[in-house]
Design a protein around this motif. Structure first.
Motif, PDB file in Angstrom:
ATOM      1  N   GLU A 145     -65.546  46.535  63.237  1.00 41.97           N
ATOM      2  CA  GLU A 145     -65.655  46.849  61.814  1.00 41.97           C
ATOM      3  C   GLU A 145     -65.899  45.583  60.988  1.00 41.97           C
ATOM      4  O   GLU A 145     -65.282  44.554  61.242  1.00 41.97           O
ATOM      5  N   LEU A 146     -66.783  45.689  60.006  1.00 44.72           N
ATOM      6  CA  LEU A 146     -66.937  44.649  58.996  1.00 44.72           C
ATOM      7  C   LEU A 146     -66.370  45.201  57.689  1.00 44.72           C
ATOM      8  O   LEU A 146     -65.968  46.362  57.633  1.00 44.72           O
ATOM      9  N   GLU A 147     -66.388  44.366  56.654  1.00 42.42           N
ATOM     10  CA  GLU A 147     -65.920  44.847  55.354  1.00 42.42           C
ATOM     11  C   GLU A 147     -66.741  46.071  54.948  1.00 42.42           C
ATOM     12  O   GLU A 147     -66.211  47.074  54.487  1.00 42.42           O
ATOM     13  N   TYR A 148     -68.075  45.982  55.142  1.00 40.82           N
ATOM     14  CA  TYR A 148     -68.943  47.137  54.918  1.00 40.82           C
ATOM     15  C   TYR A 148     -69.715  47.373  56.206  1.00 40.82           C
ATOM     16  O   TYR A 148     -70.495  46.524  56.612  1.00 40.82           O
ATOM     17  N   GLY A 149     -69.469  48.500  56.863  1.00 38.61           N
ATOM     18  CA  GLY A 149     -70.232  48.848  58.059  1.00 38.61           C
ATOM     19  C   GLY A 149     -69.663  48.265  59.335  1.00 38.61           C
ATOM     20  O   GLY A 149     -68.478  47.910  59.399  1.00 38.61           O
ATOM     21  N   THR A 150     -70.511  48.168  60.347  1.00 35.76           N
ATOM     22  CA  THR A 150     -70.056  47.686  61.660  1.00 35.76           C
ATOM     23  C   THR A 150     -71.054  46.665  62.206  1.00 35.76           C
ATOM     24  O   THR A 150     -72.182  46.560  61.735  1.00 35.76           O
ATOM     25  N   ASP A 151     -70.600  45.923  63.212  1.00 33.54           N
ATOM     26  CA  ASP A 151     -71.464  44.983  63.920  1.00 33.54           C
ATOM     27  C   ASP A 151     -71.175  45.146  65.402  1.00 33.54           C
ATOM     28  O   ASP A 151     -70.247  45.857  65.778  1.00 33.54           O
ATOM     29  N   GLU A 152     -71.957  44.464  66.239  1.00 35.29           N
ATOM     30  CA  GLU A 152     -71.781  44.634  67.669  1.00 35.29           C
ATOM     31  C   GLU A 152     -72.041  43.304  68.361  1.00 35.29           C
ATOM     32  O   GLU A 152     -72.964  42.585  67.996  1.00 35.29           O
ATOM     33  N   VAL A 153     -71.202  42.980  69.349  1.00 33.98           N
ATOM     34  CA  VAL A 153     -71.436  41.778  70.161  1.00 33.98           C
ATOM     35  C   VAL A 153     -71.652  42.187  71.613  1.00 33.98           C
ATOM     36  O   VAL A 153     -71.140  43.223  72.053  1.00 33.98           O
ATOM     37  N   GLU A 154     -72.399  41.353  72.328  1.00 33.61           N
ATOM     38  CA  GLU A 154     -72.778  41.688  73.699  1.00 33.61           C
ATOM     39  C   GLU A 154     -72.662  40.474  74.612  1.00 33.61           C
ATOM     40  O   GLU A 154     -72.787  39.334  74.161  1.00 33.61           O
ATOM     41  N   ILE A 155     -72.469  40.766  75.900  1.00 42.04           N
ATOM     42  CA  ILE A 155     -72.640  39.742  76.946  1.00 42.04           C
ATOM     43  C   ILE A 155     -73.496  40.349  78.050  1.00 42.04           C
ATOM     44  O   ILE A 155     -73.580  41.589  78.165  1.00 42.04           O
ATOM     45  N   HIS A 156     -74.077  39.515  78.863  1.00 46.47           N
ATOM     46  CA  HIS A 156     -74.787  40.018  80.030  1.00 46.47           C
ATOM     47  C   HIS A 156     -73.808  40.674  80.991  1.00 46.47           C
ATOM     48  O   HIS A 156     -72.684  40.187  81.178  1.00 46.47           O
ATOM     49  N   ILE A 157     -74.266  41.755  81.587  1.00 50.07           N
ATOM     50  CA  ILE A 157     -73.418  42.610  82.416  1.00 50.07           C
ATOM     51  C   ILE A 157     -72.829  41.857  83.615  1.00 50.07           C
ATOM     52  O   ILE A 157     -71.724  42.158  84.073  1.00 50.07           O
ATOM     53  N   ASP A 158     -73.551  40.827  84.082  1.00 50.22           N
ATOM     54  CA  ASP A 158     -73.109  40.100  85.275  1.00 50.22           C
ATOM     55  C   ASP A 158     -72.601  38.690  84.960  1.00 50.22           C
ATOM     56  O   ASP A 158     -72.520  37.836  85.829  1.00 50.22           O
ATOM     57  N   SER A 159     -72.244  38.440  83.677  1.00 50.79           N
ATOM     58  CA  SER A 159     -71.897  37.059  83.301  1.00 50.79           C
ATOM     59  C   SER A 159     -70.441  36.704  83.602  1.00 50.79           C
ATOM     60  O   SER A 159     -70.088  35.529  83.663  1.00 50.79           O
ATOM     61  N   ILE A 160     -69.581  37.712  83.736  1.00 49.40           N
ATOM     62  CA  ILE A 160     -68.161  37.465  83.999  1.00 49.40           C
ATOM     63  C   ILE A 160     -67.776  38.227  85.252  1.00 49.40           C
ATOM     64  O   ILE A 160     -68.107  39.407  85.385  1.00 49.40           O
ATOM     65  N   GLU A 161     -67.093  37.531  86.151  1.00 46.67           N
ATOM     66  CA  GLU A 161     -66.661  38.201  87.384  1.00 46.67           C
ATOM     67  C   GLU A 161     -65.203  38.609  87.266  1.00 46.67           C
ATOM     68  O   GLU A 161     -64.429  37.977  86.540  1.00 46.67           O
ATOM     69  N   LYS A 162     -64.861  39.660  87.986  1.00 44.63           N
ATOM     70  CA  LYS A 162     -63.469  40.122  88.010  1.00 44.63           C
ATOM     71  C   LYS A 162     -62.559  38.939  88.344  1.00 44.63           C
ATOM     72  O   LYS A 162     -62.832  38.201  89.284  1.00 44.63           O
ATOM     73  N   GLY A 163     -61.519  38.752  87.551  1.00 47.93           N
ATOM     74  CA  GLY A 163     -60.576  37.667  87.834  1.00 47.93           C
ATOM     75  C   GLY A 163     -60.929  36.338  87.181  1.00 47.93           C
ATOM     76  O   GLY A 163     -60.126  35.412  87.217  1.00 47.93           O
TER      77      GLY A 163
END
Ligand code: AMP
Length: 175
Positions: free
Chosen positions: A93-111
């Motif tokens: 949520e922003l003050e007005y509306g929404t925003d979205e952040v992303e990472i690459h699907i394979d950029s972080i490994e479990k653990g």
């Protein structure tokens, strides 16, 4: 030298009533930049962090330097639509509306043990979304580091309520 003195405050930017805390003047200062990166790294040296997640855009500059100093990798947390490969995303949520952040699907490994880095925490909305992203990807958020805290906006409390330890190097009252 006090690094807080190297932060420039610009009143009424980008709109009336906002005091913009500009770190470009800090980054331009050779020992100021170095000191800032050293102070962001110091509490985490030896704590087993495996990855830095830097938030667009100033978190890339600081987080990249921190990753270099710790000899670990760097993940870009970007605004929606900028990354070229498959992504996972979190809306916030922003003050007005929404925003979205992303990472690459394979950029972080479990653990993976991840430290989140940005220049400033205000309401904590952006950083909370980054925490969610790292956790969704299977990573463990070890902490979140910021140069500047705006304590009146409650971001630190918001992250701490998500069990994220928060490091800030200076704070400015007000918003
Ligand atoms: P928030 O999600 O409310 O914690 O906002 C944090 C993000 O907005 C950070 O990426 C900051 O760079 C930026 N930001 C918010 N307020 C300010 C401010 N007063 N001065 C400079 N940057 C700000």
């Amino acid at each position: 030298m006090n690094i807080k003195d190297l932060v420039r405050t610009i009143p009424d930017y980008p709109k009336a009533g906002i005091q913009f805390r500009d770190i470009t003047t800090l980054l331009e200062h050779p020992t100021g930049f170095r000191r800032t990166v050293d102070e962001l790294v110091q509490p985490f040296a030896g704590s087993g962090i495996s990855l830095i997640a830097g938030i667009e855009a100033r978190g890339f500059i600081l987080g990249g330097a921190v990753a270099h100093q710790l000899s670990i990798g760097f993940v870009a947390v970007r605004k929606k639509g900028k990354l070229p490969w498959q992504t996972i995303s979190v809306e916030y949520e922003l003050e007005y509306g929404t925003d979205e952040v992303e990472i690459h699907i394979d950029s972080i490994e479990k653990g993976d043990k991840v430290l989140i880095v940005d220049d400033l925490i205000a309401t904590g909305g952006t950083a909370a979304a980054a925490v969610q992203l790292v956790r969704d990807a299977g990573g463990e958020v070890v902490g979140a580091s910021f140069v500047i805290d705006l304590p009146d906006l409650g971001g630190r409390r918001r992250l701490e309520a998500m069990n994220v330890p928060v490091l800030t190097l200076m704070s400015f009252e007000g918003d």
